[in-house]
Design an enzyme around this catalytic site. Structure first.
Site, PDB file in Angstrom:
ATOM      1  N   ALA A  49       0.988  -1.252  -0.003  1.00 39.40           N
ATOM      2  CA  ALA A  49      -0.120  -0.006  -0.041  1.00 39.40           C
ATOM      3  C   ALA A  49       0.829   1.147  -0.097  1.00 39.40           C
ATOM      4  CB  ALA A  49      -0.897   0.021   1.408  1.00 39.40           C
ATOM      5  N   LYS A 285      16.219   4.591 -13.503  1.00 39.17           N
ATOM      6  CA  LYS A 285      15.682   5.632 -13.391  1.00 39.17           C
ATOM      7  C   LYS A 285      15.911   6.327 -11.917  1.00 39.17           C
ATOM      8  CE  LYS A 285      10.846   5.018 -12.918  1.00 39.17           C
ATOM      9  NZ  LYS A 285       9.677   5.406 -13.131  1.00 39.17           N
TER      10      LYS A 285
END
Length: 462
Positions: A49, A285
């Site tokens: 979550a 990235k």
């Protein structure tokens, strides 16, 4: 006339008007492909979550939750994470600044607990507030209410589609636990991984393990049923309906129908077969985003300095992917955009800024309250250790001698010295950029593209 009006009837959800008939058709199509029939709902669960995992589940709930007889969307997170007093006070301010959220909580008889938490009279928990639509790592962006499950077995044992919203550093551990609940499964689940990062394994030969491979190894689910979703997006902006796009990568059997299912007017989802390049770029990235944040903070947001950094870091990314894939997808389109937005804005870039400003230090770890796991830190360590192995040596273009691949990646080396070995300060990133001996980034790209650097062993292949 009545017929034409009926065709225009839409379902309104979270500020977006959806064509209810079109959405139900997409649900029916995916249900048929998965093999669902009768009153047995398509079960989707997001495991983890964090910001992106929560937004992914909330977006599906907003879009398809109206068809509760046909689809069930849930999210799992651990129980017991207490919300600190400062966060509770800020959460109360967010609630009262949004009339729609305030009314919703009052209607659900859930407002009083936030008043009590602000006053310090009770403790809120992360799973508790997630049910009301508040992600602990993204308090400023209220989501729709979610069905939250804290028992992992209950969440996944009969799930048809499992979304991996965990950090890469937790993926293997949790999916090894999940595999225990799937021993007696007859059907094979579909797994969509959102995780960005890698593990480095140095034995028996140096190789990387991506999150989809971790899941495959932990559960035995075949790779054709495991996909990766990534794209140029910031979780809060996705939920606020900023236009975005993404790619779902993996075997054609599932990527095309899932792309259609996930696609929305404000969220274009394309499919691509190159799982390796997209997943590796997803980890890389985050590595270079930390450095981008440092450069931005140290140069007072100098556009010139940031563009110089962008040129060098993307050339290193291209070089590294040519080691890992024989014909990697070009760093263009969504791949380039994903890199750009992550370097521009996101938790890893934010972390780099805070380090450069002295508001955080590497000693404080890579799990930051209110932000979650800074996945770029572990990825720096993994890529550096992997590319330092002499067994992977490549020929240095100028010195004409074999060197470890990391020697051709000066920014990666510098980030390792700042974040992992901690022998240099954040200022070292500027010194690396301003090194007079630094090659034109075009040369690194040409080296990668013109030499046979591809090493199948890096992906554990013979």
């Amino acid at each position: 006339m009545v017929g034409s009006i009926m065709e225009m009837v839409n379902t309104y959800s979270n500020g977006i008007v959806h064509n209810g008939n079109g959405l139900e058709e997409k649900v029916d199509e995916l249900r048929a492909l998965v093999g669902k029939s009768g009153g047995d709902p398509l079960r989707i669960v997001s495991v983890g979550a964090g910001a992106w995992g929560s937004v992914f589940a909330a977006t599906l709930q907003d879009t398809y939750g109206q068809f509760r007889d046909k689809i069930q969307i849930r999210i799992w997170r651990r129980a017991g994470r207490a919300v600190d007093r400062g966060t509770a006070e800020h959460l109360f301010e967010v609630i009262n600044s949004r009339e729609d959220v305030l009314r919703r909580l009052i209607r659900r008889c859930a407002y009083l607990k936030y008043v009590e938490a602000r006053l310090g009279d009770r403790t809120l928990f992360a799973d508790e507030i997630l049910k009301d639509g508040f992600c602990f790592n993204m308090i400023d962006t209220p989501l729709c209410p979610l069905k939250v499950v804290t028992n992992l077995q209950e969440a996944v044992w009969d799930a048809d589609i499992v979304v991996n919203g965990l950090p890469s550093t937790e993926t293997r551990e949790i999916f090894e636990e999940i595999s225990k609940f799937w021993n007696e499964r007859i059907t094979v689940p579909i797994i969509i991984s959102l995780a960005k990062g890698i593990e480095a394994a140095l034995e028996p030969v140096p190789h990387i393990i991506t999150p989809t491979k971790m899941i495959n190894q932990a559960t035995g689910v075949p790779m054709e049923n495991i996909l990766y979703l990534g794209g140029p997006n910031i979780a809060s902006e996705i939920y606020n309906k900023e236009y975005a796009n993404a790619r779902i990568c993996g075997a054609e059997k599932w990527r095309k129908p899932l792309a259609k299912f996930l696609r929305q007017p404000q969220f274009a989802v394309w499919d691509n077969s190159d799982l390796v390049t997209h997943e590796v770029m997803g980890g890389l990235k985050n590595v270079y985003a930390i450095g981008a944040g440092m450069v931005a903070a140290l140069t007072n947001e100098s556009a010139t300095s940031k563009s110089v950094y962008f040129a060098h870091c993307t050339s290193e990314m291209i070089f590294i992917t040519h080691l890992l894939a024989e014909k990697p997808e070009k760093l263009a389109g969504p791949l380039l955009a994903d890199t750009y937005v992550t370097l521009l804005k996101g938790r890893n870039a934010w972390y780099g800024q805070m380090l450069a400003k002295g508001q955080l230090s590497p000693d404080m770890g890579d799990s930051i309250s209110g932000k979650g796991m800074i996945q770029g830190v572990s990825a720096v360590k993994a890529f550096f250790e992997l590319l330092s192995q002499s067994s992977l040596n490549v020929l240095h273009p100028e010195e004409n001698k074999p060197v470890a691949p990391v020697e051709l990646c000066p920014i990666l080396k510098t980030l390792y010295k700042i974040l992992i070995s901690r022998e240099q300060s954040s200022q070292a990133i500027l010194k690396a950029l301003r090194d007079e001996n630094l090659n034109d980034p075009r040369e690194r790209i040409e080296i990668a593209q013109s030499h046979a650097f591809y090493k199948p062993s890096l992906l554990g292949q013979p």
